[in-house]
Design a protein around this motif. Structure first.
Motif, PDB file in Angstrom:
ATOM      1  N   PHE A 198      59.449 -41.738 -11.515  1.00  0.00           N
ATOM      2  CA  PHE A 198      60.658 -42.335 -10.943  1.00  0.00           C
ATOM      3  C   PHE A 198      60.408 -43.771 -10.483  1.00  0.00           C
ATOM      4  CE2 PHE A 198      61.829 -37.820 -10.589  1.00  0.00           C
ATOM      5  CZ  PHE A 198      63.081 -37.880 -11.183  1.00  0.00           C
ATOM      6  N   SER A 199      59.188 -44.064 -10.042  1.00  0.00           N
ATOM      7  CA  SER A 199      58.907 -45.443  -9.638  1.00  0.00           C
ATOM      8  C   SER A 199      58.887 -46.369 -10.851  1.00  0.00           C
ATOM      9  CB  SER A 199      57.576 -45.515  -8.887  1.00  0.00           C
ATOM     10  OG  SER A 199      56.494 -45.158  -9.720  1.00  0.00           O
ATOM     11  N   PHE A 200      58.504 -45.832 -12.013  1.00  0.00           N
ATOM     12  CA  PHE A 200      58.552 -46.623 -13.253  1.00  0.00           C
ATOM     13  C   PHE A 200      59.982 -47.057 -13.563  1.00  0.00           C
ATOM     14  CE2 PHE A 200      59.650 -46.103 -17.816  1.00  0.00           C
ATOM     15  CZ  PHE A 200      59.044 -47.244 -18.321  1.00  0.00           C
ATOM     16  N   LEU A 201      60.927 -46.196 -13.259  1.00  0.00           N
ATOM     17  CA  LEU A 201      62.320 -46.499 -13.566  1.00  0.00           C
ATOM     18  C   LEU A 201      62.870 -47.648 -12.735  1.00  0.00           C
ATOM     19  CD1 LEU A 201      63.753 -42.855 -13.790  1.00  0.00           C
ATOM     20  CD2 LEU A 201      62.954 -44.306 -15.669  1.00  0.00           C
ATOM     21  N   PHE A 202      62.287 -47.847 -11.537  1.00  0.00           N
ATOM     22  CA  PHE A 202      62.895 -48.790 -10.607  1.00  0.00           C
ATOM     23  C   PHE A 202      61.987 -49.950 -10.193  1.00  0.00           C
ATOM     24  CE2 PHE A 202      64.856 -44.589  -9.833  1.00  0.00           C
ATOM     25  CZ  PHE A 202      66.143 -44.902 -10.238  1.00  0.00           C
ATOM     26  N   ASN A 203      60.762 -50.056 -10.751  1.00  0.00           N
ATOM     27  CA  ASN A 203      59.936 -51.215 -10.412  1.00  0.00           C
ATOM     28  C   ASN A 203      59.356 -51.843 -11.665  1.00  0.00           C
ATOM     29  OD1 ASN A 203      57.549 -49.938 -11.205  1.00  0.00           O
ATOM     30  ND2 ASN A 203      57.101 -49.176  -9.148  1.00  0.00           N
ATOM     31  N   LYS A 204      58.506 -52.823 -11.509  1.00  0.00           N
ATOM     32  CA  LYS A 204      58.007 -53.596 -12.640  1.00  0.00           C
ATOM     33  C   LYS A 204      56.606 -53.182 -13.084  1.00  0.00           C
ATOM     34  CE  LYS A 204      60.850 -57.645 -11.692  1.00  0.00           C
ATOM     35  NZ  LYS A 204      60.867 -59.109 -11.443  1.00  0.00           N
ATOM     36  N   LYS A 205      56.162 -52.022 -12.625  1.00  0.00           N
ATOM     37  CA  LYS A 205      54.889 -51.511 -13.112  1.00  0.00           C
ATOM     38  C   LYS A 205      55.117 -50.674 -14.357  1.00  0.00           C
ATOM     39  CE  LYS A 205      51.399 -51.384  -9.524  1.00  0.00           C
ATOM     40  NZ  LYS A 205      50.338 -50.550  -8.921  1.00  0.00           N
ATOM     41  N   SER A 206      54.154 -50.721 -15.260  1.00  0.00           N
ATOM     42  CA  SER A 206      54.275 -49.930 -16.484  1.00  0.00           C
ATOM     43  C   SER A 206      54.054 -48.455 -16.177  1.00  0.00           C
ATOM     44  CB  SER A 206      53.241 -50.398 -17.517  1.00  0.00           C
ATOM     45  OG  SER A 206      51.928 -50.063 -17.090  1.00  0.00           O
ATOM     46  N   PHE A 207      54.509 -47.614 -17.098  1.00  0.00           N
ATOM     47  CA  PHE A 207      54.308 -46.177 -16.936  1.00  0.00           C
ATOM     48  C   PHE A 207      52.824 -45.844 -16.989  1.00  0.00           C
ATOM     49  CE2 PHE A 207      54.908 -41.656 -18.413  1.00  0.00           C
ATOM     50  CZ  PHE A 207      55.511 -41.230 -17.241  1.00  0.00           C
ATOM     51  N   ASN A 208      52.055 -46.572 -17.811  1.00  0.00           N
ATOM     52  CA  ASN A 208      50.602 -46.386 -17.860  1.00  0.00           C
ATOM     53  C   ASN A 208      49.971 -46.617 -16.496  1.00  0.00           C
ATOM     54  OD1 ASN A 208      49.047 -46.253 -20.764  1.00  0.00           O
ATOM     55  ND2 ASN A 208      51.143 -46.990 -20.969  1.00  0.00           N
ATOM     56  N   GLU A 209      50.488 -47.583 -15.751  1.00  0.00           N
ATOM     57  CA  GLU A 209      49.931 -47.876 -14.430  1.00  0.00           C
ATOM     58  C   GLU A 209      50.320 -46.823 -13.396  1.00  0.00           C
ATOM     59  OE1 GLU A 209      49.705 -52.582 -13.887  1.00  0.00           O
ATOM     60  OE2 GLU A 209      51.635 -51.922 -14.672  1.00  0.00           O
TER      61      GLU A 209
ATOM     62  N   MET B   5      41.175 -50.981 -19.705  1.00  0.00           N
ATOM     63  CA  MET B   5      42.611 -50.910 -19.923  1.00  0.00           C
ATOM     64  C   MET B   5      43.437 -51.310 -18.699  1.00  0.00           C
ATOM     65  SD  MET B   5      42.756 -47.566 -22.442  1.00  0.00           S
ATOM     66  CE  MET B   5      44.357 -47.982 -23.132  1.00  0.00           C
ATOM     67  N   ILE B   6      44.728 -51.509 -18.943  1.00  0.00           N
ATOM     68  CA  ILE B   6      45.651 -51.979 -17.895  1.00  0.00           C
ATOM     69  C   ILE B   6      45.763 -50.979 -16.755  1.00  0.00           C
ATOM     70  CG2 ILE B   6      48.149 -52.244 -17.488  1.00  0.00           C
ATOM     71  CD1 ILE B   6      48.265 -54.002 -19.950  1.00  0.00           C
ATOM     72  N   ARG B   7      45.661 -49.695 -17.065  1.00  0.00           N
ATOM     73  CA  ARG B   7      45.795 -48.672 -16.031  1.00  0.00           C
ATOM     74  C   ARG B   7      44.736 -48.829 -14.942  1.00  0.00           C
ATOM     75  NH1 ARG B   7      44.231 -44.027 -20.342  1.00  0.00           N
ATOM     76  NH2 ARG B   7      45.992 -45.050 -21.282  1.00  0.00           N
ATOM     77  N   CYS B   8      43.575 -49.385 -15.295  1.00  0.00           N
ATOM     78  CA  CYS B   8      42.523 -49.624 -14.296  1.00  0.00           C
ATOM     79  C   CYS B   8      42.574 -51.044 -13.749  1.00  0.00           C
ATOM     80  CB  CYS B   8      41.149 -49.368 -14.905  1.00  0.00           C
ATOM     81  SG  CYS B   8      40.865 -47.651 -15.363  1.00  0.00           S
ATOM     82  N   ALA B   9      43.032 -51.985 -14.572  1.00  0.00           N
ATOM     83  CA  ALA B   9      43.097 -53.383 -14.132  1.00  0.00           C
ATOM     84  C   ALA B   9      44.011 -53.555 -12.918  1.00  0.00           C
ATOM     85  CB  ALA B   9      43.584 -54.262 -15.283  1.00  0.00           C
ATOM     86  N   GLN B  10      44.983 -52.651 -12.752  1.00  0.00           N
ATOM     87  CA  GLN B  10      45.898 -52.755 -11.613  1.00  0.00           C
ATOM     88  C   GLN B  10      45.176 -52.668 -10.275  1.00  0.00           C
ATOM     89  OE1 GLN B  10      48.548 -49.334 -10.955  1.00  0.00           O
ATOM     90  NE2 GLN B  10      47.235 -48.084 -12.266  1.00  0.00           N
ATOM     91  N   PHE B  11      43.970 -52.046 -10.252  1.00  0.00           N
ATOM     92  CA  PHE B  11      43.220 -51.913  -9.008  1.00  0.00           C
ATOM     93  C   PHE B  11      42.371 -53.155  -8.711  1.00  0.00           C
ATOM     94  CE2 PHE B  11      43.680 -47.484 -10.570  1.00  0.00           C
ATOM     95  CZ  PHE B  11      44.416 -46.966  -9.517  1.00  0.00           C
TER      96      PHE B  11
END
Length: 288
Positions: free
Chosen positions: A18-29, A56-62
């Motif tokens: 649900f946060s993917f639907l309303f913010n600018k983070k990717s679903f992968n993140e 990958m991007i999923r880890c780069a977010q940290f």
């Protein structure tokens, strides 16, 4: 030292959706984010390292606030992959498989309900990842992709040099005998719960089977599939020429029994490790 952080809970994944639907983070993140993970990673980073290697991007977010030397391996341009998915979407089960290890967190009815919005979902993910990939190339010390084609593409978009780190493997000691050739025996290696592999078998069923059944020369042709058979096939698909073997004790010993190695690429670019393995084993490869 090694620390396994485990999968996110069902609640975290649901919140992530649900946060993917309303913010600018990717679903992968959002699938991989949790405060616990962020805390553990920040504690590790505070010890000080000469180099941080990030996958990958999923880890780069940290690591967006990390000021040390950090290399991010993006693996593939996921933005292009999701764009391709959006243009070839055909079933609920295909959409479900795109969630990878998280696909069984939700009941099938969940996917049925959101399937009418699946194309929008995939295009949104494509757009967010496209901007994130440029951000990563500019934010971190260095960045890499497997494919030289994709590395040049991201370099041109980001204005930064992006490295290509192609796949490599140790050559197996076993070789196929050139005396053994059976035109009717081909093999495919890959799990059917991974969407690109499933697409490859559907491609074989759609493009190859009609032609093979009309040709007496290949009347007894069979494609053996090594790997998990958990993918979903529609009742109308002709699987008569496909033999699902499941897992085998020794992959290379089994593969060298065949005369062709079937390995079309339905997503991404570059070359798959299994194609290199087939070359090393001395088996002709049928690919795209």
């Amino acid at each position: 030292s090694y620390k396994y952080l485990g999968k996110n809970s069902f609640f975290s994944v649901l919140v992530g959706f649900f946060s993917f639907l309303f913010n600018k983070k990717s679903f992968n993140e959002v699938l991989y984010y949790s405060r616990k993970r962020e805390k553990v990673i920040n504690e590790r980073l505070s010890k000080g390292y000469d180099l941080v290697f990030c996958d990958m991007i999923r880890c780069a977010q940290f690591l967006t606030d990390y000021n040390g030397v950090c290399h991010v391996d993006l693996d593939d341009l996921l933005s292009r992959r999701y764009l391709g998915y959006s243009n070839s979407l055909y079933s609920v089960d295909q959409f479900k498989s795109m969630l990878g290890i998280f696909k069984d967190y939700f009941p099938r009815v969940f996917y049925v309900l959101i399937f009418p919005f699946a194309k929008w979902f995939l295009l949104k993910e494509h757009k967010i990842l496209e901007s994130k990939e440029v951000l990563v190339a500019n934010r971190f010390s260095s960045c890499s992709l497997v494919s030289p084609i994709e590395s040049r593409f991201l370099s041109s978009r980001s204005g930064q040099y992006v490295w290509s780190l192609p796949m490599a493997m140790d050559a197996p000691f076993i070789k196929k005998s050139t005396d053994e050739f059976d035109r009717n025996r081909a093999v495919f290696v890959g799990s059917m719960d991974y969407e690109p592999n499933l697409n490859s078998i559907l491609y074989f069923e759609r493009e190859f089977v009609p032609r093979l059944t009309e040709d007496d020369y290949f009347r007894y042709f069979s494609l053996s599939v090594i790997g998990n058979r958990s993918g979903k096939f529609d009742s109308g698909e002709n699987l008569s020429m496909i033999d699902f073997l499941g897992y085998v004790d020794n992959l290379f010993d089994e593969v060298v029994k065949y005369s062709y190695y079937f390995a079309p690429i339905s997503a991404g670019t570059g070359i798959k490790t299994k194609i290199l393995e087939a070359f090393a084993l001395g088996i002709p490869v049928i690919t795209t």
